[in-house]
Design a protein around this motif. Structure first.
Motif, PDB file in Angstrom:
ATOM      1  N   ASP A  87     135.376  19.368  13.889  1.00 27.84           N
ATOM      2  CA  ASP A  87     136.381  18.869  12.937  1.00 27.84           C
ATOM      3  C   ASP A  87     135.921  18.972  11.482  1.00 27.84           C
ATOM      4  OD1 ASP A  87     138.132  18.174  15.038  1.00 27.84           O
ATOM      5  OD2 ASP A  87     137.134  16.233  15.290  1.00 27.84           O
ATOM      6  N   ASP A  88     134.919  19.814  11.222  1.00 22.56           N
ATOM      7  CA  ASP A  88     134.431  20.024   9.855  1.00 22.56           C
ATOM      8  C   ASP A  88     133.981  18.736   9.170  1.00 22.56           C
ATOM      9  OD1 ASP A  88     134.567  22.742   9.741  1.00 22.56           O
ATOM     10  OD2 ASP A  88     136.506  22.832   8.735  1.00 22.56           O
ATOM     11  N   VAL A  89     133.389  17.811   9.915  1.00 24.49           N
ATOM     12  CA  VAL A  89     133.010  16.528   9.315  1.00 24.49           C
ATOM     13  C   VAL A  89     131.632  16.572   8.667  1.00 24.49           C
ATOM     14  CG1 VAL A  89     134.448  15.219  10.909  1.00 24.49           C
ATOM     15  CG2 VAL A  89     132.025  15.592  11.454  1.00 24.49           C
ATOM     16  N   LEU A  90     130.850  17.642   8.902  1.00 24.41           N
ATOM     17  CA  LEU A  90     129.515  17.743   8.326  1.00 24.41           C
ATOM     18  C   LEU A  90     129.558  18.599   7.069  1.00 24.41           C
ATOM     19  CD1 LEU A  90     127.420  18.232  11.588  1.00 24.41           C
ATOM     20  CD2 LEU A  90     128.010  16.101  10.391  1.00 24.41           C
ATOM     21  N   PHE A  91     128.704  18.236   6.120  1.00 24.33           N
ATOM     22  CA  PHE A  91     128.667  18.921   4.824  1.00 24.33           C
ATOM     23  C   PHE A  91     127.213  19.168   4.462  1.00 24.33           C
ATOM     24  CE2 PHE A  91     128.568  18.867   0.129  1.00 24.33           C
ATOM     25  CZ  PHE A  91     129.489  19.879  -0.144  1.00 24.33           C
ATOM     26  N   HIS A 126     127.812  13.367   6.073  1.00 22.75           N
ATOM     27  CA  HIS A 126     129.132  13.287   6.678  1.00 22.75           C
ATOM     28  C   HIS A 126     130.150  13.161   5.546  1.00 22.75           C
ATOM     29  CE1 HIS A 126     132.529  11.873   9.070  1.00 22.75           C
ATOM     30  NE2 HIS A 126     131.824  12.041  10.187  1.00 22.75           N
ATOM     31  N   VAL A 127     131.221  13.927   5.613  1.00 22.20           N
ATOM     32  CA  VAL A 127     132.187  13.946   4.505  1.00 22.20           C
ATOM     33  C   VAL A 127     132.771  12.565   4.247  1.00 22.20           C
ATOM     34  CG1 VAL A 127     132.727  16.397   4.766  1.00 22.20           C
ATOM     35  CG2 VAL A 127     134.084  14.688   6.020  1.00 22.20           C
ATOM     36  N   TYR A 168     143.054  13.919   1.045  1.00 24.14           N
ATOM     37  CA  TYR A 168     142.195  13.473  -0.040  1.00 24.14           C
ATOM     38  C   TYR A 168     140.740  13.815   0.240  1.00 24.14           C
ATOM     39  CZ  TYR A 168     139.726  10.722  -3.447  1.00 24.14           C
ATOM     40  OH  TYR A 168     138.884  10.358  -4.463  1.00 24.14           O
ATOM     41  N   THR A 169     140.310  13.637   1.503  1.00 23.43           N
ATOM     42  CA  THR A 169     138.927  13.969   1.849  1.00 23.43           C
ATOM     43  C   THR A 169     138.623  15.431   1.568  1.00 23.43           C
ATOM     44  OG1 THR A 169     138.731  12.239   3.531  1.00 23.43           O
ATOM     45  CG2 THR A 169     137.264  14.141   3.747  1.00 23.43           C
ATOM     46  N   ALA A 170     139.520  16.326   1.983  1.00 26.52           N
ATOM     47  CA  ALA A 170     139.306  17.757   1.758  1.00 26.52           C
ATOM     48  C   ALA A 170     139.249  18.062   0.272  1.00 26.52           C
ATOM     49  CB  ALA A 170     140.407  18.568   2.426  1.00 26.52           C
ATOM     50  N   THR A 213     120.593  29.102  -3.593  1.00 31.36           N
ATOM     51  CA  THR A 213     121.871  29.737  -3.932  1.00 31.36           C
ATOM     52  C   THR A 213     122.866  29.749  -2.777  1.00 31.36           C
ATOM     53  OG1 THR A 213     121.041  31.945  -3.366  1.00 31.36           O
ATOM     54  CG2 THR A 213     120.796  31.227  -5.658  1.00 31.36           C
ATOM     55  N   ASN A 214     122.456  29.281  -1.610  1.00 34.02           N
ATOM     56  CA  ASN A 214     123.383  29.215  -0.487  1.00 34.02           C
ATOM     57  C   ASN A 214     124.496  28.221  -0.826  1.00 34.02           C
ATOM     58  OD1 ASN A 214     124.325  29.854   2.052  1.00 34.02           O
ATOM     59  ND2 ASN A 214     123.032  28.375   3.106  1.00 34.02           N
ATOM     60  N   PRO A 215     125.755  28.598  -0.769  1.00 37.03           N
ATOM     61  CA  PRO A 215     126.830  27.705  -1.228  1.00 37.03           C
ATOM     62  C   PRO A 215     127.026  26.514  -0.304  1.00 37.03           C
ATOM     63  CG  PRO A 215     127.761  29.676  -0.234  1.00 37.03           C
ATOM     64  CD  PRO A 215     126.286  29.914  -0.348  1.00 37.03           C
ATOM     65  N   PRO A 216     127.547  25.397  -0.818  1.00 45.10           N
ATOM     66  CA  PRO A 216     127.876  24.255   0.028  1.00 45.10           C
ATOM     67  C   PRO A 216     128.850  24.662   1.128  1.00 45.10           C
ATOM     68  CG  PRO A 216     128.025  23.663  -2.291  1.00 45.10           C
ATOM     69  CD  PRO A 216     127.870  25.143  -2.236  1.00 45.10           C
ATOM     70  N   ALA A 217     128.782  23.961   2.275  1.00 51.36           N
ATOM     71  CA  ALA A 217     129.645  24.337   3.398  1.00 51.36           C
ATOM     72  C   ALA A 217     129.982  23.127   4.254  1.00 51.36           C
ATOM     73  CB  ALA A 217     128.959  25.393   4.266  1.00 51.36           C
ATOM     74  N   ARG A 218     131.251  23.070   4.695  1.00 53.37           N
ATOM     75  CA  ARG A 218     131.665  22.149   5.746  1.00 53.37           C
ATOM     76  C   ARG A 218     131.534  22.868   7.090  1.00 53.37           C
ATOM     77  NH1 ARG A 218     137.028  18.642   4.476  1.00 53.37           N
ATOM     78  NH2 ARG A 218     136.309  17.746   6.465  1.00 53.37           N
ATOM     79  N   PHE A 219     131.144  22.130   8.120  1.00 54.41           N
ATOM     80  CA  PHE A 219     130.969  22.776   9.415  1.00 54.41           C
ATOM     81  C   PHE A 219     130.957  21.706  10.502  1.00 54.41           C
ATOM     82  CE2 PHE A 219     126.830  21.528   8.030  1.00 54.41           C
ATOM     83  CZ  PHE A 219     126.085  21.254   9.166  1.00 54.41           C
ATOM     84  N   GLY A 220     130.762  22.122  11.762  1.00 50.67           N
ATOM     85  CA  GLY A 220     130.673  21.211  12.882  1.00 50.67           C
ATOM     86  C   GLY A 220     132.033  20.843  13.442  1.00 50.67           C
TER      87      GLY A 220
END
Length: 428
Positions: A218-222, A409-410, A3-5, A209-216
């Motif tokens: 476990d990909d917990v940062l947005f 944080h997501v 659900y988070t993703a 224009t830089n697109p949103p991104a998950r990173f860090g």
């Protein structure tokens, strides 16, 4: 997909579709239509009775679910947010230039972190109004850049960057003679018009224009632009749509209100200090037969949740925060408190938020400012002052607020929407 993703992917799509407040409300309206909401035009007779409806006013939108059995004293549950973000707005006669460069004349909008807008590919986005009053949305995609002066030409830049808002923020978009370029004409063509002569007016702003991104880990940062305050707009919109079926039998009228111009003080016809929310609530009440006394009774039993982004503790500047209240990323959405009523939260509001978070199964954190650092404000005190409706201030914790690109944080983003859904829910 978890659900988070799924939620974060949906939020990223909303941000990509919303480079301006006008695009944000158009995308919100599109999503509401898919969820069975019907547009109520302000110039039309007001639709009475139960149902799902929304109304647009410039860069603002209000949507609501009127349940079966709603009457003259049925209270409101309101989620308030805002659609605008700090940045730059296109001036009249916008095609300027210097020393062979083509540049855009822009005015600072709100209170952006100016240095964060340097050396990024920006777009122009907003609305054009034609001579006959037709509104057309337009966006350029990557088109502009505010170039920073090289360190070789400013050896002391790392000791402190000072930008003159007039001289140092004009973005470049090409080279050549400005008499041969016409920004308004370029925007007109993108809007499907023959040329710039068909443009009677425009409200055009910049967006990263830089697109949103998950990173860090476990990909917990947005990271994304405009999370202040599209994080709250999307959370409220998602919650209203998700709970719409249940809200059809709720003991209150559920309202999602996303205003424009909060970053400028909210004093406009589509801002929280303007008449928009009062107009809509009055017309809803009138359609249900409410008298002045019954309207006051309904308001006295109503609640507004003012959702706006807040500050997570900054790891490099912890001294800028209150030492006993250090909200961390991933610790849950914020309950925002201020003794001087810069936030509208009181003890009753704190209790309401605690119940909502418990029902949603999410943690929350208190935020209060360091006494030595002035506190910002939100639409919460404005709504409470205008309407007398009890209001509580909440929001997702961010880093880099008012940057061209902010960080969250997501889990906090997802939890905010869940808590808003519990606030709307019939047993709230």
């Amino acid at each position: 997909m978890s659900y988070t993703a799924s939620y974060i992917e949906n939020f990223a799509e909303y941000i990509r579709a919303s480079p301006s407040s006008y695009h944000a409300v158009a995308e919100a309206a599109r999503r509401l239509e898919l969820a069975g909401f019907t547009e109520q035009r302000e110039t039309d007779e007001w639709l009475a009775g139960p149902g799902r409806r929304y109304v647009l006013r410039d860069g603002a939108i209000i949507a609501w679910v009127a349940p079966e059995g709603a009457g003259a004293v049925t209270p409101f549950r309101i989620l308030g947010a805002h659609t605008d973000s700090p940045g730059f707005k296109l001036k009249p006669r916008p095609t300027i230039g210097s020393n062979g460069w083509l540049q855009a004349g822009v005015e600072v909008y709100g209170g952006p972190l100016l240095n964060s807008w340097l050396d990024r590919e920006l777009e122009l986005a907003g609305r054009i109004v034609t001579l006959d009053g037709e509104v057309r949305l337009v966006r350029t995609g990557p088109f502009l850049r505010i170039p920073q002066l090289a360190i070789h030409l400013d050896r002391d830049v790392n000791s402190g960057l000072v930008l003159d808002k007039q001289r140092h923020t004009a973005p470049v978009f090409g080279v050549g003679d400005r008499s041969q370029a016409d920004l308004v004409g370029i925007l007109a063509a993108l809007a499907g018009l023959a040329d710039g002569s068909e443009v009677a007016g425009y409200d055009i702003l910049t967006a990263d224009t830089n697109p949103p991104a998950r990173f860090g880990l476990d990909d917990v940062l947005f990271a994304a632009g405009r999370m202040d305050n599209l994080s709250s707009v999307h959370a409220g919109l998602t919650a209203l749509v998700a709970e719409a079926e249940a809200l059809a039998i709720a003991p209150h009228i559920s309202v999602f209100a996303a205003f424009d111009h909060e970053e400028l003080g909210s004093e406009s016809r589509s801002g929280a200090s303007g008449p928009f929310l009062d107009d809509v609530l009055t017309r809803i009440g009138t359609s249900l037969g409410a008298t002045v006394d019954q309207r006051a009774r309904a308001f006295a039993d109503s609640w507004c949740l003012s959702a706006d982004a807040g500050h997570a503790v900054h790891p490099n500047y912890p001294e800028r925060h209150d030492p006993a209240n250090l909200p961390v990323a991933g610790g849950g959405p914020l309950l925002k408190i201020n003794a001087n009523q810069r936030y509208a939260t009181d003890a009753f509001g704190a209790a309401l938020w605690k119940r909502a978070c418990e029902r949603a199964g999410v943690a929350y954190q208190e935020f209060v400012s360091n006494n030595a650092i002035p506190c910002g404000s939100t639409i919460g005190p404005l709504t409470a002052t205008r309407l007398g409706i009890r209001t509580v201030d909440v929001g997702a914790p961010l880093l880099s607020m008012h940057s061209a690109r902010e960080l969250a944080h997501v889990d906090d983003l997802v939890a905010l929407s869940a808590a808003i859904g519990a606030f709307f829910a019939p047993a709230g």
